[in-house]
Design a protein around this motif. Sequence first.
Motif: not given
Length: 348
Positions: A159-165
């Motif tokens: 799962v990728r979190n773009d909001a955290h880099g």
Amino acid sequence: MSTTPVLALTMGDPVSIGPEITATTLAEFAGTPEHHGIAVGDRVALQKAIEALGLDVEVRTVESWDVPSAGKGVIDVFDTGVLGDDMPEWGTVDGRAGRAAITAIEVATRAAMEQQVAGIVTGPINKEAIWAAGSKHLGHTEMLGELTGVTQQDTMFVVRNDAHGGHHLRIFFATRHTSLRKALDAITVETQIDSIERAHRALQVFGVEQPRLATAAINPHGGENGAFGDEEIEILRPAVASVNDTGLGIAGPIPADSVFHHGLIGRYDGVLSQYHDQGHIAAKTYDFDGTISVTVGLPILRTSVDHGTAFDIAGTGTADHGTMRSAYLAAVDYAPFVDGIRAEYLPR
């Protein structure tokens, strides 16, 4: 093989949404110099999917994996030729479609085992269809195990979190496809230690040099020191303590209502979910279309969509390709670690 990662994308069941999401993904990245995706399956299915989608692309049949991309507007397909021109109706369970799906998996897996492609990205298959074609396997995982000669595999959600880099959280599972009651019975100190060690090692193999792994608790609030259950006291804490005596530095057990959030914001690289829905609900609630599955334990790189065939909308051109897109990009990200994956998991 070229230094540019070549990835084989199996279309899955040819009368499912598989060909559509494959075509949309490949059309988006056609001509990208950093990677090259090739569809694997029946050309007729890919062509019909392109027509349903109204895509302005050409289809090029390739007979070798070591072929440069033709550039923008051209999708490559390694035609397995199972169906010929006789494609079953969209959205139907059909043994011919099952045989086509199986053949695509076999062709792509063989190419990966022979190091002709960097990895495979698999589209959705229908269990009834592959059974109608004579397969005895429950699904992809068992089929890939037989084709690669391995008997123990694990699922790793990414799962990728773009909001955290663009932080990647990986979720592992101590138990998978079994009832909750049986899953709880299956979790012992010994099995928990084994699950922790396999997850920690997988993080290293897939590029995390010093993994920060946390284990999820089973009971609400982590059991509240036995008030809500004693699995944390009798099983999970002793298992974590045992592996930490060897220097792994595992956190937990941490209540499940917070540990996945902590992982998503970068506190952990991975979380060990104790049962199927615990990890699935967390990942899919956060990003249903972006959550993808990586099969750990195979001597090849395999990423996959984490949804079914969606027969009800197959052929309508309305399927969302988000998960296939994410699975493809994850395979691009993990392609540099293929040699390590092979060295770790190739049967000896």
